[in-house]
Design a protein around this motif. Sequence first.
Motif, PDB file in Angstrom:
ATOM      1  N   GLN A   8       0.825  -1.203   0.000  1.00 34.01           N
ATOM      2  CA  GLN A   8       0.000   0.000   0.000  1.00 34.01           C
ATOM      3  C   GLN A   8       0.863   1.258   0.000  1.00 34.01           C
ATOM      4  O   GLN A   8       0.542   2.237  -0.684  1.00 34.01           O
ATOM      5  N   THR A   9       1.964   1.230   0.732  1.00 35.22           N
ATOM      6  CA  THR A   9       2.876   2.377   0.739  1.00 35.22           C
ATOM      7  C   THR A   9       3.408   2.632  -0.671  1.00 35.22           C
ATOM      8  O   THR A   9       3.467   3.780  -1.135  1.00 35.22           O
ATOM      9  N   LYS A  11       1.957   1.673  -3.513  1.00 35.35           N
ATOM     10  CA  LYS A  11       0.833   2.158  -4.323  1.00 35.35           C
ATOM     11  C   LYS A  11       0.598   3.648  -4.075  1.00 35.35           C
ATOM     12  O   LYS A  11       0.332   4.408  -5.020  1.00 35.35           O
ATOM     13  N   ASN A  12       0.707   4.068  -2.827  1.00 35.82           N
ATOM     14  CA  ASN A  12       0.548   5.492  -2.505  1.00 35.82           C
ATOM     15  C   ASN A  12       1.633   6.332  -3.178  1.00 35.82           C
ATOM     16  O   ASN A  12       1.374   7.443  -3.639  1.00 35.82           O
ATOM     17  N   LEU A  28       6.575   9.982   1.774  1.00 33.67           N
ATOM     18  CA  LEU A  28       6.578   8.526   1.640  1.00 33.67           C
ATOM     19  C   LEU A  28       7.968   7.922   1.524  1.00 33.67           C
ATOM     20  O   LEU A  28       8.112   6.701   1.561  1.00 33.67           O
TER      21      LEU A  28
END
Length: 149
Positions: A8-9, A11-12, A28
Amino acid sequence: MTTEQNIQTVKNFFAAIGRGDREALLALVAEDIEWIIPGRDWPLAGTHRGHAGLVNLLETASRSLETSTEPHEFIAQEDRVLVAGVATGKVRATNKLFVDDWVFAITIRHGKLASIREYVDTQALAFAANGDAGVTSEPGDMGAAQRAS
């Protein structure tokens, strides 16, 4: 962090790239991020370190390319995430289009991207950068650049 959280990180991260959101990107990535793009005779090639290196890389890319990046597949194990995707766009200096199949090998540390090693279709990008005509390819068409040479 779990493998799912690491995915998810990442993807962010790609979502922030797509939005052109520099602040989100910097939030990020680790302060000491290392982004390696193998190659030479290409403005983006080299090792880019830290937030300043990342900002410089993004500014160089923005000056050099018009591009859209589409991650298609995320493969993860513990703190490592491999992302396969495609970038399409054009090199500003030549106005030539490219299709670039790529893989990013990313390491996550303490919830942030700590290292990125980017593998790109350097031949497709070189043809577009040099203004060579006749190169067309579709995502996944691994032989287009070779056929044009």
